[in-house]
Design an enzyme around this catalytic site. Structure first.
Site, PDB file in Angstrom:
ATOM      1  CG  ASN B  95      -1.631  -1.316   1.394  1.00  0.00           C
ATOM      2  OD1 ASN B  95      -1.168  -2.163   2.142  1.00  0.00           O
ATOM      3  ND2 ASN B  95      -2.720  -1.518   0.688  1.00  0.00           N
ATOM      4  CG  ASN B 287      -8.491  -1.706  11.100  1.00  0.00           C
ATOM      5  OD1 ASN B 287      -9.182  -2.439  11.787  1.00  0.00           O
ATOM      6  ND2 ASN B 287      -8.644  -1.626   9.790  1.00  0.00           N
ATOM      7  CG  ASP B 314      -0.231  -3.966  11.628  1.00  0.00           C
ATOM      8  OD1 ASP B 314       0.042  -3.798  10.427  1.00  0.00           O
ATOM      9  OD2 ASP B 314      -1.349  -3.726  12.104  1.00  0.00           O
TER      10      ASP B 314
END
Lengths: 307, 426
Positions: B95, B287, B314
């Site tokens: 991303n 998230n 993450d």
């Protein structure tokens, strides 16, 4: 002299029962003041208050402004519809710019839950939350409790219904916190999609029948349908809403008891309340508005004592 | 270059030296000698109390931000943060801007990391621009060196796309990672849905949104592999950063059935619950969101019994402009490379040998990397750490360009001492 346990009014959740009682008692004194021929007192002379509203508001802003002026504070107003971020300035920058002009207190309305809490960690001035998104609207809850006390006296054991769009309502949450601290019983009522799924965990009863709820309660606090805060579909149509969850005068008259009807305004006439109900003798909606000024005077005065 | 490790406890279940305290000599990127006592003049000596060594750790979920968002992180700061956290290899999400969906993008990472201690292993997009609609050229990207396929921060919302990806990747033994989230249920969500979100007036992210996709994807995996008779040695579908009790149970059952499935959790998921969000601290906005105590306990159980294969950081750097804001306007994510090991070690309740497996061997197997172990003559790709040292994480310990972490001021147990890879020491 008694004082508050906090230097900001961010929400009812953070207040002690003593704080609430102190505010309500002080408000009673100020209500007497504003009914005198000369309504102004010098309590906040040389205190500058900025009303910073990032969301549209008519009555809350006006009510705060009148409260401030009757306390002899200097008042400035800042309104920005929508978010200041869209214009490239952050909330913190906006408020710091206002504070740089020697402002002592900030009354803020903002669309983001927790915005005043965030600000309270970054700035020195006292902050009054005039509504933060779908979180809290503490002065509304205080003026609602004040108005209920005027009608019913002590609220311990009284049955209060909050009817309508609970999910998107900051008024509901602050009312629940405030009324629970004052010992009242609470039922929330509305379409199931507009009731927070987990709210019963804090001891609030749930109903989906307006008729049954009206039978049960001493006070019906009817909330507006927050169309502007509903980003997703929650019910099919306003017509169906008003048919199944709206309140009219006939429903109130058919009850075999007296009931107090409240609404924080602005009313969607013909949706959650019919005009004949809103204007009936059950309604104390205009008393709420009057009391709002006294309650806000009390809040501002007590916070100003906190430095 | 010569490096000597003095009195290090070897943590590597595959190694003959597992559990033993040895000296280890490293020359020109290889382990040349492992013995009780080595006396040798070296360029670098690593010694200290309670040192442990394992094969170099792998972080399977890192948001690199470079290219496109270099103010948040660039590859130089990213590799420094990884090395500081004990990771010699990191899997980057696609991303970025542009999306990692071409051979050129893979070459960008590979070219950069050639000279670095830390290897960057790019995962590439399943669908163009991670929009969940049109496929990228997955076979070609696989041959160009993509280690995994994922739309990264974007869940694969379309069931048909997920199924076809599993089918398409089957012949090349490809590895698909999906972040399970039904996005129609999480729209505008800010934190875990429960009484806490209700009391804070914030729209919740229900556990159901994660579980529904775990259920769906497991069913699709079963369907995709229903005509396959031989048992696969590798996972075909990997759930990234699961967070709920029910998701752990579903994956446990699927593994018991023999489905080729695996999963990871973010280390920080073990450290906080939704009750910690009372102050609207945007450094706790992640998230999946921080959930309940019962969920954390289920994650710990899943780590202990092997349901959860891997722990990831993450790592998601966000600059001050994205975080010093009202809660609902702030971006999701926290940095984690520097703290992942210590946080997991502090909060996971699993033995250090098991934790090391979740940080290295398990990830290596899932990513189909060549098998490695600590032995004489073996490649020196190593992480050195003290699992018992208690220390306070401070802002000075941050190597990332971004500072969005809730762990500043936290006392953590376990500290990375150094990393060795490609004849470099950090």
């Amino acid at each position: 002299m008694q004082s508050l346990s906090t230097k900001h009014l961010l929400g009812i959740k953070d207040l002690t029962t003593n704080d609430i009682q102190l505010i309500l008692e002080t408000a009673r004194e100020f209500k007497e003041v504003i009914n005198r021929p000369i309504k102004k007192v010098p309590s906040l002379r040389d205190v500058t208050i900025a009303n910073v509203f990032f969301e549209n508001s008519t009555r809350t802003r006006l009510s705060f402004e009148l409260a401030e002026k009757r306390l002899s504070a200097d008042v400035v107003n800042f309104s920005a519809s929508g978010s200041s971020v869209k214009k490239g300035e952050t909330l913190l920058d906006t408020v710091n710019n206002i504070l740089a002009m020697k402002v002592d207190m900030i009354v803020m309305r903002h669309a983001s839950p927790g915005a005043p809490h965030y600000l309270s960690r970054k700035i020195k001035a006292n902050i009054v939350n005039a509504g933060d998104g779908t979180h809290e609207h503490p002065t509304q809850a205080l003026l609602d409790s004040f108005s209920m006390q005027e009608k019913l006296g002590d609220l311990a054991g009284k049955k209060i219904a909050i009817i309508g769009d609970i999910l998107h309502s900051r008024v509901a949450l602050s009312n629940i916190f405030c009324l629970q601290k004052l010992g009242a019983e609470i039922t929330i009522c509305g379409p199931n999609t507009l009731l927070p799924k987990y709210i019963s965990e804090i001891g609030v009863k749930i109903s989906h029948s307006v008729k049954e709820t009206l039978q049960w309660c001493d006070v019906a606090n009817v909330l507006r349908i927050q169309l502007e805060r509903q980003q997703i579909k929650y019910f099919p149509s306003l017509r169906e809403y008003s048919l199944y969850f709206g309140i009219n005068k006939q429903m109130l008259d058919e009850l075999d008891k007296e009931i107090v009807l409240m609404h924080p305004g602005p009313i969607n006439r013909g949706v959650e309340l019919s005009s004949d109900a809103a204007d009936s003798h059950h309604s104390i909606i205009l008393d709420q508005v009057e009391n709002g000024v006294a309650v806000r005077m009390a809040v501002l005065y007590l916070l100003s004592q906190q430095g | 270059m010569k490096t000597l490790l003095k009195s290090v406890k070897i943590i590597d279940k595959k190694s003959d030296f597992n559990g033993q305290i040895k000296d280890m000599l490293i020359e020109e990127g290889k382990i040349s000698k492992i013995a009780d006592k080595i006396e040798e003049k070296v360029d670098k000596l690593i010694e200290g109390e309670n040192l442990h060594v394992s094969t170099g750790w792998i972080d399977m979920r890192v948001s690199p931000k470079d290219p496109g968002y270099e103010s948040k992180e660039d590859l130089i700061s990213l590799c420094k943060a990884a090395a500081a956290g004990g990771f010699t290899r990191i899997v980057t999400l696609p991303n970025t801007k542009p999306t990692v969906q071409t051979k050129e993008s893979i070459a960008y990472y590979k070219g950069f990391s050639k000279t670095q201690l830390v290897d960057i292993l790019p995962a590439v997009a399943v669908t163009k621009y991670c929009e969940g609609k049109d496929f990228t050229e997955m076979l070609d990207l696989h041959n160009a060196g993509a280690v995994a396929f994922t739309d990264g921060e974007h869940p694969l919302w379309n069931a048909d796309i997920l199924l076809k990806t599993l089918q398409y990747l089957y012949p090349i033994n490809g590895f698909l990672m999906n972040r399970p989230e039904e996005t129609t249920l999480t729209l505008f969500g800010q934190m875990h849905e429960g009484i806490e979100s209700t009391l804070l007036g914030m729209k919740g992210i229900p556990s159901t949104a994660e579980e529904i996709i775990v259920m769906r994807d497991l069913k699709l995996l079963e369907y995709a592999f229903s005509q396959v008779s031989e048992k696969r040695a590798h996972s075909a579908l990997h759930f990234s950063t699961i967070s709920t009790k029910r998701a752990v149970e579903l994956i446990r059952d699927a593994k018991a059935k023999g489905l080729p499935v695996s999963c990871d959790i973010a280390a920080h998921q073990l450290a906080f619950t939704d009750t910690d969000l009372k102050e609207f601290d945007t450094n706790l906005k992640v998230n999946p969101p921080f959930r309940s105590k019962a969920d954390i306990e289920a994650l710990q159980a899943g780590l202990a019994d092997g349901t959860i294969d891997v722990i990831v950081s993450d790592h998601n750097p966000q600059d001050e402009e994205s975080k010093n804001l009202e809660f609902d306007m702030a971006d999701f994510g926290i940095i984690g490379l520097e703290t992942a090991f210590a946080v997991a070690n502090t909060h996971s309740n699993i033995p250090i040998e098991t934790l090391v497996e979740k940080l290295t061997t398990n990830a290596s197997h899932l990513l189909r990397l060549p098998e490695e172990k600590i032995q004489e003559g073996g490649v020196a790709n190593l992480t050195i750490f003290n699992p018992d040292l208690k220390w306070t994480f401070t802002e000075k310990d941050i190597r990332s360009k971004s500072k969005n972490t809730p762990f500043v001021g936290h006392v953590l147990k376990g500290k990375v001492v150094g990393v060795i890879n490609k004849n470099q020491v950090a």
